[in-house]
Design a protein around this motif. Structure first.
Motif, PDB file in Angstrom:
ATOM      1  N   TYR A 128      34.858  62.694  63.375  1.00 59.24           N
ATOM      2  CA  TYR A 128      33.530  62.931  63.937  1.00 59.24           C
ATOM      3  C   TYR A 128      32.461  62.043  63.313  1.00 59.24           C
ATOM      4  O   TYR A 128      31.528  61.606  63.991  1.00 59.24           O
ATOM      5  CB  TYR A 128      33.118  64.392  63.754  1.00 59.24           C
ATOM      6  N   PHE A 129      32.581  61.772  62.014  1.00 62.38           N
ATOM      7  CA  PHE A 129      31.520  61.076  61.295  1.00 62.38           C
ATOM      8  C   PHE A 129      31.600  59.555  61.430  1.00 62.38           C
ATOM      9  O   PHE A 129      30.576  58.891  61.574  1.00 62.38           O
ATOM     10  CB  PHE A 129      31.560  61.442  59.804  1.00 62.38           C
ATOM     11  N   ALA A 130      32.806  58.995  61.348  1.00 58.34           N
ATOM     12  CA  ALA A 130      32.954  57.540  61.268  1.00 58.34           C
ATOM     13  C   ALA A 130      32.322  56.791  62.443  1.00 58.34           C
ATOM     14  O   ALA A 130      31.559  55.848  62.233  1.00 58.34           O
ATOM     15  CB  ALA A 130      34.438  57.177  61.125  1.00 58.34           C
ATOM     16  N   PRO A 131      32.603  57.165  63.694  1.00 54.45           N
ATOM     17  CA  PRO A 131      32.020  56.381  64.811  1.00 54.45           C
ATOM     18  C   PRO A 131      30.500  56.396  64.825  1.00 54.45           C
ATOM     19  O   PRO A 131      29.866  55.354  65.057  1.00 54.45           O
ATOM     20  CB  PRO A 131      32.594  57.080  66.057  1.00 54.45           C
ATOM     21  N   ILE A 197      20.761  58.972  58.964  1.00 50.30           N
ATOM     22  CA  ILE A 197      20.496  59.897  60.080  1.00 50.30           C
ATOM     23  C   ILE A 197      21.773  60.591  60.557  1.00 50.30           C
ATOM     24  O   ILE A 197      21.836  61.829  60.573  1.00 50.30           O
ATOM     25  CB  ILE A 197      19.797  59.155  61.236  1.00 50.30           C
ATOM     26  N   PRO A 198      22.821  59.849  60.963  1.00 51.16           N
ATOM     27  CA  PRO A 198      24.028  60.555  61.420  1.00 51.16           C
ATOM     28  C   PRO A 198      24.750  61.290  60.306  1.00 51.16           C
ATOM     29  O   PRO A 198      25.345  62.347  60.550  1.00 51.16           O
ATOM     30  CB  PRO A 198      24.894  59.431  61.996  1.00 51.16           C
ATOM     31  N   LEU A 199      24.706  60.760  59.084  1.00 50.71           N
ATOM     32  CA  LEU A 199      25.392  61.421  57.977  1.00 50.71           C
ATOM     33  C   LEU A 199      24.780  62.786  57.691  1.00 50.71           C
ATOM     34  O   LEU A 199      25.493  63.799  57.577  1.00 50.71           O
ATOM     35  CB  LEU A 199      25.338  60.541  56.727  1.00 50.71           C
ATOM     36  N   VAL A 200      23.470  62.837  57.570  1.00 48.95           N
ATOM     37  CA  VAL A 200      22.791  64.100  57.268  1.00 48.95           C
ATOM     38  C   VAL A 200      22.936  65.079  58.424  1.00 48.95           C
ATOM     39  O   VAL A 200      23.262  66.260  58.222  1.00 48.95           O
ATOM     40  CB  VAL A 200      21.304  63.843  56.956  1.00 48.95           C
ATOM     41  N   CYS A 201      22.707  64.602  59.646  1.00 44.11           N
ATOM     42  CA  CYS A 201      22.752  65.504  60.794  1.00 44.11           C
ATOM     43  C   CYS A 201      24.179  66.000  61.072  1.00 44.11           C
ATOM     44  O   CYS A 201      24.383  67.175  61.413  1.00 44.11           O
ATOM     45  CB  CYS A 201      22.190  64.796  62.022  1.00 44.11           C
ATOM     46  N   ALA A 202      25.154  65.119  60.920  1.00 45.09           N
ATOM     47  CA  ALA A 202      26.538  65.539  61.133  1.00 45.09           C
ATOM     48  C   ALA A 202      26.996  66.515  60.057  1.00 45.09           C
ATOM     49  O   ALA A 202      27.716  67.480  60.349  1.00 45.09           O
ATOM     50  CB  ALA A 202      27.453  64.310  61.167  1.00 45.09           C
ATOM     51  N   THR A 203      26.585  66.277  58.818  1.00 47.05           N
ATOM     52  CA  THR A 203      26.934  67.198  57.730  1.00 47.05           C
ATOM     53  C   THR A 203      26.336  68.575  57.970  1.00 47.05           C
ATOM     54  O   THR A 203      26.992  69.605  57.770  1.00 47.05           O
ATOM     55  CB  THR A 203      26.448  66.646  56.377  1.00 47.05           C
ATOM     56  N   GLN A 204      25.087  68.600  58.416  1.00 48.40           N
ATOM     57  CA  GLN A 204      24.450  69.877  58.710  1.00 48.40           C
ATOM     58  C   GLN A 204      25.175  70.599  59.842  1.00 48.40           C
ATOM     59  O   GLN A 204      25.413  71.809  59.777  1.00 48.40           O
ATOM     60  CB  GLN A 204      22.977  69.658  59.090  1.00 48.40           C
TER      61      GLN A 204
END
Length: 244
Positions: A128-131, A197-204
């Motif tokens: 989910y995170f990598a792309p 942005i994607p790292l923080v939002c995806a982690t949340q």
């Protein structure tokens, strides 16, 4: 917040391992790039364009009164490249696409789709995170460059219609004050913001519990935390490159 930062770092390391193992698919990156930056392009450019017009309206007459109207373009381009364009574009992308990323992953988490991925022996974090992280790192700097261009145009039009500053004088000031080092730093900001942005939002979103209510709470928290992290990193970058 410190615990959440640790989770983000851990997820980033796991994502890098996933990418180095050759599991990343280009098609997934392209789809995420369209969702992350292309769909956010209108609002990002509009915010920077309007912000530049507002600043130009406030300073143009003041510069004219002091006989320094020729420096309006130089002042605006420095403010745009160093702070306005990267910062506002990143905040717009965070509000538009970051929350969507969080809501999507949160919904997958509460509907047990993440557990289904695990049963297939696929790393859900990398999957989910990598792309989306790769897409953000590549495309957000492009949005920043376009935002800077739109900001310069907005300042030029405002200066012309408020104090009658000829576009040639405006652009001469822009080119005089434009520094390639500032451009490189703004692109670097774009890459870092595109990762955050994607790292923080995806982690949340990945940490979501509690059903549909939890999805809503997680989306709100993603917007808040991404904004806080963006501003904190922006402060660090400014200190490293311009103060330290």
């Amino acid at each position: 917040m410190i615990s959440f930062l640790g989770q983000c770092v851990q997820n980033l390391i796991q994502t890098v391992k996933y990418i180095l193992d050759g599991n990343l698919k280009c098609e997934a990156v392209l789809n995420r790039a369209a969702m992350l930056s292309y769909d956010s392009l209108p609002i990002s450019l509009s915010i920077v364009f309007i912000a530049t017009i507002v600043i130009a309206l406030q300073i143009s007459k003041q510069f004219l009164m002091t006989g320094a109207e020729s420096y309006v373009g130089g002042f605006l381009v420095v403010a745009l490249i160093r702070e306005l364009a990267p910062g506002f574009a990143a905040l717009a992308i965070s509000a538009r696409a970051g929350t969507a990323i969080s809501a999507e992953i949160a919904n997958m988490q509460v509907t047990s789709q993440v557990d289904a991925i695990k049963t297939l022996k696929v790393d859900p974090i990398g999957y989910y995170f990598a792309p989306v992280i790769i897409a953000g790192a590549i495309t957000v700097p492009m949005v920043v460059i376009l935002a800077e261009l739109f900001g310069v145009i907005g300042g030029m039009l405002t200066s012309y219609y408020t104090i009658g500053l000829h576009p040639n004088r405006y652009m001469h000031s822009v080119w005089t004050f434009l520094n390639t080092r500032d451009v490189y730093i703004s692109l670097f900001r774009g890459v870092i913001f595109g990762i955050i942005i994607p790292l923080v939002c995806a982690t949340q979103g990945y940490n979501t519990t509690g059903g549909a209510k939890g999805v809503g709470i997680s989306t709100t928290q993603a917007a808040i935390k991404s904004t806080v992290f963006l501003l904190a990193v922006d402060l660090i970058i400014t200190f490293l490159f311009y103060i330290g």
